[in-house]
Design a protein around this motif. Sequence first.
Motif, short mmCIF file in Angstrom:
data_model
loop_
_atom_site.label_atom_id
_atom_site.label_comp_id
_atom_site.label_asym_id
_atom_site.label_seq_id
_atom_site.Cartn_x
_atom_site.Cartn_y
_atom_site.Cartn_z
N MET A 169 -2.56 -16.25 -15.71
CA MET A 169 -2.13 -17.53 -15.16
C MET A 169 -0.76 -17.89 -15.73
SD MET A 169 -3.83 -21.37 -15.51
CE MET A 169 -5.38 -20.83 -14.80
N ILE A 170 0.20 -18.12 -14.86
CA ILE A 170 1.48 -18.68 -15.30
C ILE A 170 1.27 -20.18 -15.43
CG2 ILE A 170 3.91 -18.98 -14.72
CD1 ILE A 170 3.73 -16.32 -13.18
N THR A 171 1.05 -20.64 -16.65
CA THR A 171 0.57 -22.00 -16.87
C THR A 171 1.67 -23.05 -16.84
OG1 THR A 171 0.67 -21.50 -19.23
CG2 THR A 171 -1.48 -21.34 -18.16
N GLU A 172 2.90 -22.65 -17.14
CA GLU A 172 4.05 -23.56 -17.02
C GLU A 172 5.24 -22.74 -16.59
OE1 GLU A 172 5.15 -26.24 -20.16
OE2 GLU A 172 3.12 -26.22 -20.99
N THR A 173 5.91 -23.19 -15.54
CA THR A 173 7.14 -22.53 -15.13
C THR A 173 8.00 -23.50 -14.33
OG1 THR A 173 8.02 -20.45 -14.25
CG2 THR A 173 6.34 -21.57 -12.91
N GLY A 174 9.25 -23.15 -14.22
CA GLY A 174 10.21 -23.92 -13.47
C GLY A 174 11.56 -23.24 -13.62
N SER A 175 12.58 -23.80 -12.98
CA SER A 175 13.89 -23.17 -12.99
C SER A 175 15.00 -24.19 -13.11
CB SER A 175 14.10 -22.34 -11.71
OG SER A 175 15.39 -21.75 -11.70
N VAL A 176 15.99 -23.88 -13.94
CA VAL A 176 17.22 -24.64 -13.96
C VAL A 176 17.95 -24.44 -12.64
CG1 VAL A 176 19.50 -24.76 -15.06
CG2 VAL A 176 17.44 -24.49 -16.46
N ASP A 177 18.58 -25.50 -12.17
CA ASP A 177 19.39 -25.44 -10.95
C ASP A 177 20.85 -25.31 -11.35
OD1 ASP A 177 20.72 -25.83 -8.56
OD2 ASP A 177 19.38 -27.43 -7.89
N ARG A 178 21.47 -24.19 -11.03
CA ARG A 178 22.88 -23.97 -11.36
C ARG A 178 23.78 -24.13 -10.13
NH1 ARG A 178 20.23 -20.90 -15.24
NH2 ARG A 178 21.07 -21.28 -17.33
N GLY A 179 23.28 -24.85 -9.15
CA GLY A 179 24.06 -25.09 -7.95
C GLY A 179 23.81 -24.05 -6.88
N LEU B 190 -2.09 -21.94 -6.48
CA LEU B 190 -0.81 -22.58 -6.73
C LEU B 190 -1.06 -24.02 -7.17
CD1 LEU B 190 2.28 -22.34 -6.68
CD2 LEU B 190 2.22 -23.11 -4.30
N GLY B 191 -0.62 -24.36 -8.36
CA GLY B 191 -0.86 -25.70 -8.90
C GLY B 191 0.38 -26.29 -9.51
N ALA B 192 0.20 -27.43 -10.19
CA ALA B 192 1.36 -28.13 -10.75
C ALA B 192 0.93 -29.11 -11.83
CB ALA B 192 2.10 -28.90 -9.65
N TYR B 193 1.80 -29.28 -12.80
CA TYR B 193 1.85 -30.52 -13.57
C TYR B 193 2.73 -31.45 -12.75
CZ TYR B 193 3.36 -33.99 -16.95
OH TYR B 193 3.64 -35.19 -17.57
N LEU B 194 2.18 -32.53 -12.25
CA LEU B 194 2.86 -33.36 -11.24
C LEU B 194 2.99 -34.78 -11.77
CD1 LEU B 194 4.02 -33.56 -8.38
CD2 LEU B 194 1.70 -33.90 -7.54
N ASP B 195 4.21 -35.17 -12.12
CA ASP B 195 4.47 -36.52 -12.62
C ASP B 195 5.86 -36.92 -12.14
OD1 ASP B 195 4.28 -38.92 -13.90
OD2 ASP B 195 4.29 -38.12 -15.93
N VAL C 244 -0.48 -19.81 -10.52
CA VAL C 244 0.87 -20.23 -10.92
C VAL C 244 0.87 -21.75 -10.94
CG1 VAL C 244 3.31 -20.31 -10.28
CG2 VAL C 244 2.00 -18.20 -9.93
N VAL C 245 1.32 -22.34 -12.05
CA VAL C 245 1.31 -23.80 -12.20
C VAL C 245 2.74 -24.25 -12.52
CG1 VAL C 245 0.29 -25.77 -13.40
CG2 VAL C 245 -1.06 -23.68 -13.05
N TRP C 246 3.37 -24.93 -11.57
CA TRP C 246 4.76 -25.37 -11.70
C TRP C 246 4.82 -26.65 -12.53
CZ3 TRP C 246 8.80 -22.60 -9.42
CH2 TRP C 246 10.07 -23.17 -9.53
#
Length: 356
Positions: free
Chosen positions: A284-294, A89-94, A318-320
């Motif tokens: 490898m899921i190299t980039e992922t994330g989710s829109v927040d719809r509330g 489990l990893g991340a692009y973290l900024d 998986v890299v968020w």
Amino acid sequence: MSGGAHRAPSRFGRRQAIAGIAALAVVPTAAVVAGQVRTRTLPAEATTGPSHAPSAAASGPGKGSKPSGAAVVGKGGGPVPYRGGKTMLGAYLDLEGMSAAQAIALRRRQTGRDPRILHTFYAWQDTLPRSLPWLPDDSYPMISWRGTDHASILSGRFDDLIARNAKQLKRLGRPVLLRWGWEMNGDWYRWGGPQNSNNPANYVRSWKHLRKIFADQKADNVSWVWSPNWNDKPDAAWNAKPKYYPGDDQVDWVGVSGYNLHRELPGQLFQGIYDLYGAKKPIMITETGSVDRGGRTKADWTTALATWVEQHPAVGAVVWFDTDTHYNYHEKWRVDTDPESLAAFVAMAKDPHFSA
């Protein structure tokens, strides 16, 4: 993803492009708090999808609610190895207002661990790093290196640049993931097939050209990550992902970018690439994330992602896309936009399956 550019220079490198920006609503940032681990009880939408039928391009083969049952790879990954039955489990973290060390420390406090992969972005003519002092000892760096037009690469014009950067990564003295020329099956990058005379074959030649120069420089600490976008744009036979695949001997990890932008389920985003390559390469899921719809929408999608990954054993990482600094873009991709979303991510981080 396409459209827009990440602010540059970033201490973690440069991210260029996110798809579907204009279609998304503005979501405010909530307080950063650590949540509690919860069990994976999903609402109907998280497992069955939206009530409207997705397009053929969005759905792909399989919706991801059950394991595929097909044979999957048992080893691979090159210098950054795949560990069967476990997922890194990893991340692009900024994060806004934080140094690299501060951002890593925040996530360590929240999740009780460091990211196993830390993702960075570099422009084509940048000098790639020979040291990463902020990188935790037990983390692998993943460097996404932009490309350029295929003709310039194949002409030999940039051979010195490529050789110099091969030497730089060799000097890191540790295994490193290199994701060159990602999302090549989209129309938003200079190195994509649609911007190179609709000719994926020259992308493959360019990839092999880079790999040969790296081999000549004995940069044998590099794991090569081939990483298309989850869907093809344009959706045409000539632009299909396999047209860009350099070959089993050229690729260590098969990556994929896919975001929950328009209520896509994890299986809609990732099952297609899994079915194509999961039997022979770690995924490898190299980039992922989710829109927040509330409400719990983002938290439930994160939980659904974790469940899907556990059901698909060839997924070794998986890299968020964990950031709130994306240039001119108000959707906050960071994992802690609200307590529920953070709790879902913490649950994934503490799950033994994600302990690779």
